[in-house]
Write an enzyme that holds these catalytic residues in place. Structure first.
Site, PDB file in Angstrom:
ATOM      1  N   ASP A  90       5.994  15.340  11.180  1.00 31.52           N
ATOM      2  CA  ASP A  90       7.291  14.780  11.560  1.00 31.52           C
ATOM      3  C   ASP A  90       8.370  15.736  11.049  1.00 31.52           C
ATOM      4  O   ASP A  90       8.073  16.753  10.417  1.00 31.52           O
ATOM      5  CB  ASP A  90       7.445  13.343  11.045  1.00 31.52           C
ATOM      6  CG  ASP A  90       7.498  13.265   9.531  1.00 31.52           C
ATOM      7  OD1 ASP A  90       7.586  14.319   8.868  1.00 31.52           O
ATOM      8  OD2 ASP A  90       7.447  12.150   9.001  1.00 31.52           O
ATOM      9  N   ASP A 290       1.334   6.445  15.380  1.00 33.11           N
ATOM     10  CA  ASP A 290       1.034   6.708  13.961  1.00 33.11           C
ATOM     11  C   ASP A 290       1.658   5.590  13.154  1.00 33.11           C
ATOM     12  O   ASP A 290       2.667   4.995  13.574  1.00 33.11           O
ATOM     13  CB  ASP A 290       1.640   8.029  13.495  1.00 33.11           C
ATOM     14  CG  ASP A 290       3.117   7.886  13.154  1.00 33.11           C
ATOM     15  OD1 ASP A 290       3.943   7.875  14.079  1.00 33.11           O
ATOM     16  OD2 ASP A 290       3.449   7.723  11.960  1.00 33.11           O
ATOM     17  N   CYS A 328     -17.420  -4.381  13.651  1.00 29.69           N
ATOM     18  CA  CYS A 328     -16.894  -3.052  13.336  1.00 29.69           C
ATOM     19  C   CYS A 328     -18.023  -2.074  13.019  1.00 29.69           C
ATOM     20  O   CYS A 328     -19.040  -2.437  12.440  1.00 29.69           O
ATOM     21  CB  CYS A 328     -15.933  -3.150  12.153  1.00 29.69           C
ATOM     22  SG  CYS A 328     -15.220  -1.569  11.671  1.00 29.69           S
ATOM     23  N   CYS A 330     -17.451   0.820  11.238  1.00 26.05           N
ATOM     24  CA  CYS A 330     -16.989   1.760  10.210  1.00 26.05           C
ATOM     25  C   CYS A 330     -18.000   1.855   9.066  1.00 26.05           C
ATOM     26  O   CYS A 330     -18.876   1.011   8.912  1.00 26.05           O
ATOM     27  CB  CYS A 330     -15.609   1.371   9.683  1.00 26.05           C
ATOM     28  SG  CYS A 330     -15.628   0.113   8.382  1.00 26.05           S
ATOM     29  N   CYS A 333     -18.062  -1.315   6.828  1.00 30.00           N
ATOM     30  CA  CYS A 333     -18.714  -2.505   7.400  1.00 30.00           C
ATOM     31  C   CYS A 333     -20.214  -2.308   7.565  1.00 30.00           C
ATOM     32  O   CYS A 333     -20.972  -3.275   7.520  1.00 30.00           O
ATOM     33  CB  CYS A 333     -18.071  -2.867   8.738  1.00 30.00           C
ATOM     34  SG  CYS A 333     -16.415  -3.563   8.514  1.00 30.00           S
ATOM     35  N   HIS A 359     -11.842   1.187   6.628  1.00 33.42           N
ATOM     36  CA  HIS A 359     -12.031   0.175   7.672  1.00 33.42           C
ATOM     37  C   HIS A 359     -10.792   0.068   8.565  1.00 33.42           C
ATOM     38  O   HIS A 359     -10.897   0.087   9.791  1.00 33.42           O
ATOM     39  CB  HIS A 359     -12.341  -1.185   7.048  1.00 33.42           C
ATOM     40  CG  HIS A 359     -12.235  -2.302   8.038  1.00 33.42           C
ATOM     41  ND1 HIS A 359     -13.221  -2.560   8.955  1.00 33.42           N
ATOM     42  CD2 HIS A 359     -11.229  -3.186   8.293  1.00 33.42           C
ATOM     43  CE1 HIS A 359     -12.839  -3.574   9.731  1.00 33.42           C
ATOM     44  NE2 HIS A 359     -11.637  -3.968   9.346  1.00 33.42           N
TER      45      HIS A 359
END
Lengths: 398, 398
Positions: A90, A290, A328, A330, A333, A359
């Site tokens: 940014d 974002d 999930c 991930c 998980c 997660h």
């Protein structure tokens, strides 16, 4: 380089791919935020395994610490942080304008007081380009004048018009930097012998403008027209939303812009968002997002799941063998129980913050991946409605 | 099960292997400490990749949070934490005796005030066995009476004699628990459907005694004789060292015990140590070590290297492209520069604590691996002297 291909659309929703010096970003996509050159609490490998295609760095924070000269001496932000995929920085605009009472805005630039050592600093459109060039991300953002969430028309117009004037200055300085580099000796490369491969074009960089105008549709349209008149651009960002205005207002602004935005350019909605914001944004033509909420909520023990938010400290999780979210994929998980995660938070163990952040990051990235598949199938809108209904009504049951 | 094989010796130094229900531990070995069911700041995969063969859990901390009933309901400490290699739990003795002013010692056990909620609790030799059985580590430790570092003879004798009496009570209660379990229905297994494989003997557990006696050689010998008279044991620990006494005194105590310890049993020096302590301990016949210094120093930005300690915040590291330790094979050293690590600490980013902790853990584990190779070659003593000289004189140069 910097090419965007639009593969499928469904209504305003889009599935595309953006080619950047460090790789391809398949859209829609969520970009994790790496404030200080690290996605807070996470290892770059964890961010990669969570499926991140691109991460964001904060110019304001990196300028203050460690300073762009250090990053450049170490070979740029990619080599410094060992993140070898696309990166966007940014401009620092949002951060310095957030320093209410500690900054002075002038046409020249913004003078502000460093939150770290109290020193007085100035960022101008030109210096923002120079800092971002030294950091060396694939995409640099224009230094914009951000006004508060529900700013009146006059103030929003002032910020919007200044952002256009600063866009001219940014573009000029950025072009100079690119030209200097392109006409320099061949192989003028960052010097660090890093273990990561770096493309010969790694230091090439594109600049994206930001549409401002607050919640005023006419100003947004003028901002867009003024921006396009200064084009062409390889990407266009929409700033100044999700800063306190009601969500229907954000949706209305996006709906107003969508038909007027050029189809062949990726659209980046800055600072957004939460899971529902992603789906609502995608439905209104947004390609990139974002937000720090994924990691910030993760550190505070708040997890997003397909059935709503879960407070990881809840007593009801004490003996739960279930993963955070049974749907999930991930790393957290697939491996850990809610009971163990709760224990880590109760015992204030750092690993807990990390596991829930992983997660949450994966949750948003996967939402982008799923949306892309649904758009390709032409079933996005139905899927979105079902998804949101479940998310809003089930409240973290598992 | 619980078999120890001695493969090589060089002087008092030993290279062996210890078979436990969850795997084999090649000695000498450093055991990272997982206070609250996590090696602080690290993911179990990071601990595994650092080469840890066995980790230690703290009975005192786990008893208070989350409580052994929770851990047992979730299938024991292995499944709860997803650590599938060998594990050892301490008895809580050291922690409760450290609660100076907050604990009352009686022959029955120790009454203390919880540091978390101020509640009054009691741990007895019997309850320590019950807690450790519920946690389900491969190795449980006897509940011992620990006296301060340089306690006078009379106090050291009292603690040593009480430790022997408590050893009787621990052994009795532990045998009951083992017998109950062995005569129970076949397949009386932890119920959690964990993704990790669990051996049918996972809940089998051995008990190790602890030699006390402070810095008094005669008491140490009486403690050892009393302990051996109550044997046989599958391992023997040496407690109450590295608690404030000068290092030469610790070395003298170890030298006194070494020839009298049975050769076929692993020797565990509790709460030790630092890199030089490991090498000095190995030279005096020690097989196993544990200490929180690796992670605690890591969190404070203090890294061990082959050329001495490095303070990661030092200004001299600001532009250093070098790894923490050019001789190290850890994940941190293979990937990140000193400059980046320094930046993470200056910006107070959690990733910094983690990366230096990984390095320090790997540093001690690798020291054990290297010592083992040198003992097998018969070159340990020479290597140790060279190593220590470099470590003490170079002071973190790179």
């Amino acid at each position: 380089m910097f090419e965007f291909q639009l593969h499928h659309t469904e209504g305003q929703a889009r599935a595309g791919s953006l080619t950047l010096p460090h790789g391809i970003v398949e859209t829609p996509a969520f970009m994790p935020v790496g404030t200080h050159g690290t996605v807070r609490g996470l290892h770059p490998e964890e961010v990669r395994r969570a499926g991140a295609q691109i991460v964001l760095g904060n110019t304001y924070h990196l300028h203050l610490r460690p300073g762009e000269a250090v990053v450049q001496a170490l070979g740029g932000l990619h080599r410094f942080t060992t993140w070898d995929r696309p990166m966007l920085t940014d401009s620092g605009g949002f951060q310095v304008f957030s320093l209410e009472g500690l900054r002075k805005i002038e046409e020249h630039g913004v003078q502000f007081v460093s939150h770290i050592d109290g020193s007085t600093r100035t960022i101008t459109p030109e210096s923002s380009m120079e800092i971002q060039w030294a950091l060396g991300a694939d995409v640099a953002m224009v230094f914009d004048h951000v006004v508060p969430g529900q700013a009146p028309w006059e103030l929003a117009e002032e910020g919007m018009e200044r952002t256009l004037r600063w866009l001219d200055r940014c573009r000029r300085r950025h072009s100079e930097l690119v030209d200097q580099w392109a006409s320099g000796p061949v192989g003028q490369e960052p010097r660090l012998g890093s273990p990561l491969p770096t493309s010969p074009l790694a230091h090439w960089q594109t600049l994206w403008p930001i549409i401002q105008g607050g919640t005023h549709d006419d100003l947004r349209m003028r901002s867009l027209e003024g921006t396009l008149a200064r084009g062409p651009w390889t990407g266009i960002a929409i700033g100044g939303l999700s800063v306190g205005e009601p969500k229907p207002v954000m949706h209305r602004v996006l709906e107003g812009l969508a038909p007027a935005l050029p189809a062949g350019v990726p659209r980046y909605l800055m600072g957004v968002g939460f899971p529902d914001d992603l789906l609502e944004g995608i439905a209104r033509g947004v390609d990139l997002f974002d937000c720090v909420a994924a990691t910030r909520n993760g550190r505070h023990g708040s997890a997003w799941t397909s059935t709503g938010k879960v407070n990881i400290r809840a007593a009801s999780l004490k003996l739960s063998e279930a993963p955070l979210d049974a749907d999930c994929d991930c790393e957290t998980c697939r491996r850990f129980s809610r009971s163990y995660l709760r224990h880590l938070f109760m015992a204030e163990e750092m690993l807990g913050l990390r596991l829930v952040s992983i997660h949450n990051i994966r949750f948003l990235i996967r939402l982008g991946e799923q949306a892309r598949v649904e758009i390709q199938r032409g079933t996005f809108d139905r899927w979105r409605q079902t998804w949101l209904e479940r998310y809003h009504t089930r409240r973290g049951e598992s």
